[in-house]
Design a protein around this motif. Structure first.
Motif, mmCIF file in Angstrom:
data_model
loop_
_atom_site.group_PDB
_atom_site.id
_atom_site.type_symbol
_atom_site.label_atom_id
_atom_site.label_comp_id
_atom_site.label_asym_id
_atom_site.label_seq_id
_atom_site.Cartn_x
_atom_site.Cartn_y
_atom_site.Cartn_z
ATOM 1 N N ASP A 9 -35.834 94.689 -98.564
ATOM 2 C CA ASP A 9 -36.648 93.906 -97.482
ATOM 3 C C ASP A 9 -37.890 94.858 -96.841
ATOM 4 N N VAL A 10 -37.569 96.058 -96.896
ATOM 5 C CA VAL A 10 -39.170 97.426 -96.632
ATOM 6 C C VAL A 10 -38.871 98.447 -97.263
ATOM 7 N N ILE A 11 -40.316 98.656 -97.863
ATOM 8 C CA ILE A 11 -40.026 100.131 -98.535
ATOM 9 C C ILE A 11 -40.203 100.840 -97.976
ATOM 10 N N VAL A 12 -40.333 102.012 -97.929
ATOM 11 C CA VAL A 12 -40.703 103.181 -96.804
ATOM 12 C C VAL A 12 -41.583 104.318 -97.802
ATOM 13 N N ILE A 13 -42.912 104.129 -97.927
ATOM 14 C CA ILE A 13 -43.239 105.545 -98.767
ATOM 15 C C ILE A 13 -43.414 106.158 -98.030
ATOM 16 N N GLY A 14 -42.740 107.773 -98.594
ATOM 17 C CA GLY A 14 -42.824 109.012 -98.181
ATOM 18 C C GLY A 14 -41.703 109.561 -97.290
ATOM 19 N N ALA A 15 -41.017 110.140 -97.368
ATOM 20 C CA ALA A 15 -40.155 110.581 -96.428
ATOM 21 C C ALA A 15 -39.965 112.446 -95.493
ATOM 22 N N ALA A 27 -32.033 100.647 -91.118
ATOM 23 C CA ALA A 27 -31.050 100.690 -91.787
ATOM 24 C C ALA A 27 -30.436 100.289 -90.826
ATOM 25 N N LYS A 28 -30.404 100.629 -89.477
ATOM 26 C CA LYS A 28 -29.575 100.740 -88.798
ATOM 27 C C LYS A 28 -29.352 98.863 -87.900
ATOM 28 N N HIS A 29 -30.375 98.649 -88.305
ATOM 29 C CA HIS A 29 -30.427 97.156 -88.036
ATOM 30 C C HIS A 29 -30.499 96.253 -88.738
ATOM 31 N N GLY A 30 -29.354 96.349 -90.003
ATOM 32 C CA GLY A 30 -28.621 96.234 -91.461
ATOM 33 C C GLY A 30 -29.684 95.650 -92.217
ATOM 34 N N LYS A 31 -31.561 96.128 -92.464
ATOM 35 C CA LYS A 31 -32.595 95.864 -93.185
ATOM 36 C C LYS A 31 -32.271 97.073 -94.551
ATOM 37 N N ARG A 32 -32.214 95.965 -96.055
ATOM 38 C CA ARG A 32 -32.618 96.237 -97.229
ATOM 39 C C ARG A 32 -33.510 97.525 -97.364
ATOM 40 N N VAL A 33 -33.309 98.495 -97.039
ATOM 41 C CA VAL A 33 -34.457 99.680 -97.096
ATOM 42 C C VAL A 33 -34.237 100.496 -98.383
ATOM 43 N N LEU A 34 -35.898 100.721 -98.560
ATOM 44 C CA LEU A 34 -35.566 101.917 -99.827
ATOM 45 C C LEU A 34 -36.674 102.844 -99.203
ATOM 46 N N LEU A 35 -36.680 103.955 -99.351
ATOM 47 C CA LEU A 35 -37.186 105.571 -98.769
ATOM 48 C C LEU A 35 -37.804 106.076 -100.400
ATOM 49 N N ALA A 195 -41.398 94.238 -102.721
ATOM 50 C CA ALA A 195 -40.113 93.483 -100.856
ATOM 51 C C ALA A 195 -41.256 92.866 -100.136
ATOM 52 N N HIS A 196 -41.065 92.362 -98.824
ATOM 53 C CA HIS A 196 -40.712 91.857 -98.284
ATOM 54 C C HIS A 196 -42.248 92.351 -97.353
ATOM 55 N N SER A 197 -41.847 93.794 -97.184
ATOM 56 C CA SER A 197 -42.743 94.595 -96.870
ATOM 57 C C SER A 197 -43.463 95.800 -97.021
ATOM 58 N N VAL A 198 -44.494 97.061 -97.055
ATOM 59 C CA VAL A 198 -44.048 98.199 -97.230
ATOM 60 C C VAL A 198 -44.651 98.663 -95.644
ATOM 61 N N VAL A 199 -44.339 99.892 -95.584
ATOM 62 C CA VAL A 199 -44.212 101.137 -95.313
ATOM 63 C C VAL A 199 -45.612 102.150 -95.533
ATOM 64 N N MET A 368 -41.141 94.311 -89.690
ATOM 65 C CA MET A 368 -40.164 93.305 -89.258
ATOM 66 C C MET A 368 -41.309 92.119 -88.099
ATOM 67 N N LYS A 369 -42.317 92.129 -88.404
ATOM 68 C CA LYS A 369 -43.359 91.468 -87.201
ATOM 69 C C LYS A 369 -42.681 90.950 -86.116
ATOM 70 N N LEU A 370 -41.995 92.353 -85.534
ATOM 71 C CA LEU A 370 -41.463 92.104 -83.878
ATOM 72 C C LEU A 370 -42.555 92.078 -83.416
ATOM 73 N N THR A 371 -42.749 92.134 -81.549
ATOM 74 C CA THR A 371 -43.817 92.410 -80.790
ATOM 75 C C THR A 371 -43.363 93.920 -81.056
ATOM 76 N N PRO A 372 -44.208 94.550 -81.149
ATOM 77 C CA PRO A 372 -43.930 96.466 -80.989
ATOM 78 C C PRO A 372 -43.816 96.735 -78.855
ATOM 79 N N SER A 373 -43.161 97.156 -79.267
ATOM 80 C CA SER A 373 -43.039 97.877 -77.463
ATOM 81 C C SER A 373 -43.553 98.815 -77.443
ATOM 82 N N TYR A 374 -44.578 98.693 -78.089
ATOM 83 C CA TYR A 374 -46.083 100.215 -76.908
ATOM 84 C C TYR A 374 -46.835 98.956 -77.633
ATOM 85 N N ASP A 375 -48.239 99.673 -76.522
ATOM 86 C CA ASP A 375 -49.087 99.245 -76.307
ATOM 87 C C ASP A 375 -50.147 99.493 -77.704
#
Length: 392
Positions: A9-15, A27-35, A195-199, A368-375
């Protein structure tokens, strides 16, 4: 996810702490994530290592103070899940002259948002914290909920949690190329992933990854001296003696903040640092000390001699850390202007650790293309002239 052609689902670059919290939320939301992390963990090359960081709600900008409410909740939740202490409440003392604009704005923000704090006159400061020597006209602002985060422990806890939640952490894998598209391809020194997206949370290495994607962010990598000073009387400045974290805002002493944490991680040694450094190439972080480095230590020595008389005025230990600063010292939390499934978290400017739980949540939402919780207007790339879509 072990097979080369598996789609994440998402690759995160930088740990570092931002990447870890992003992967943790995914991961908490059940996404397939690679760090992915270029160095073997744990390492001391970035901005997230070391034993301790300050946590505080005290900010002149109300958007950070608001974000910190949820951060405190998430740090407490992580402590509960891990069954280990990650936060020690010591209080945070802001020191400055009455006319200091930052002190006045911070107090106004805390009052407006209902954050518990006390204004201490020079006399009250002397009585409450006799081991701090004040210069003429200094007053204090004590924020009760300030304290210390155990940084190295927090990273370990998060990396373990990501794995337990089904995510994958691969260290010693440097990203060589990001190929935009649906899906995004990420090529490392070991293999290729999709991945569908990269962070991208790559600290001072962010532009190395973004340049081939047509984007160069105004990021400045700084080498910071992390200095520890020996107590003349062990425990005098200790957390167990109710000595607080502090932030020195007096611009008569130095153009940048001086901050300190009570002795805890190294018994008998107090951490007092200058919130600035000199330009550095992250690849050459361990080069010999430059003249500006020595100037930083001289500024600190003067501060310690004048304000903390029960410390030896020369540092006992000097470690190194990296800051990645933006021109306005606010973070970058945004999508790539051309590729909306490439998300960027960068420019944490030496004050991002405490805010990482909410930053990770925001980066998860963007990926995840969700509406951000913050401005996110304070954190958009578009606030920097010439870096909009026309630049690409």
């Amino acid at each position: 996810m072990a097979a080369q052609n598996d789609l994440c689902d998402v690759i995160v670059i930088g740990a570092g702490i931002q990447g870890c919290f992003t992967a943790y939320h995914l991961a908490k939301h059940g996404k397939r994530v690679l760090l992915l992390e270029q160095f073997f963990l744990p390492h001391s090359r970035g901005s997230s290592h070391g034993q301790s960081r300050i946590i505080r709600r005290a900010y002149p900008e109300d958007f950070y103070t608001r974000m910190m409410d949820e951060c405190y909740q998430m740090w407490a939740q992580l402590e509960h899940e891990a069954g280990t202490q990650l936060y020690r409440q010591t209080g945070l003392l802001l020191l400055g002259v009455k006319e200091n604009q930052e002190l006045k704005t911070t107090q106004a923000t805390l009052s407006r948002l209902g954050v518990q704090h006390q204004c201490l006159s020079p006399e009250e400061l002397k009585q409450r914290f006799p081991s701090i020597r004040l210069t003429k006209g200094e007053m204090g602002l004590l924020e009760e909920s300030g304290g210390v985060l155990y940084a190295a422990k927090a990273l370990r806890v998060l990396q373990d949690a990501i794995r337990q939640l089904g995510g994958k952490v691969c260290d010693g894998e440097k990203v060589m190329e990001i190929k935009p598209g649906l899906p995004v391809m990420v090529k490392t020194t070991c293999k290729s992933y999709r991945a569908h997206s990269v962070v991208i949370t790559a600290g001072p290495w962010s532009n190395r990854l973004l340049r081939p994607l047509g984007l160069e962010l105004p990021l400045q990598a700084l080498r910071i001296n992390v200095c520890y000073w020996r107590e003349k009387v062990p425990g005098r400045y200790g957390a167990s003696q109710a000595f607080p974290c502090f932030l020195g805002l007096d611009l008569r002493l130095a153009p940048h903040h001086i901050y300190g944490l009570p002795s805890d991680e190294y018994p008998g040694l107090m951490k007092v640092c200058y919130h600035h450094g000199n330009n550095a190439d992250p690849e050459e972080r361990d080069c010999p000390a430059a003249f500006a480095d020595i100037q930083d230590v001289q500024i600190l020595s003067r501060f310690v001699r004048d304000h903390l008389p029960d410390l030896e005025p020369e540092p006992a230990i000097v470690e190194r850390c990296m800051y990645t600063n933006t021109p306005d010292k606010h973070f970058i939390l945004d999508r790539h202007p051309k590729y909306d499934n490439i998300i960027i978290g960068a420019g944490f400017s030496g004050h991002g650790f405490k805010l990482a739980p909410v930053v990770g949540k925001i980066l998860y939402e963007l990926s995840m293309k969700l509406t951000p919780s913050y401005d996110l207007s304070p954190f958009r790339i578009s606030r920097f002239p010439g870096l909009g879509k026309a630049h690409l």
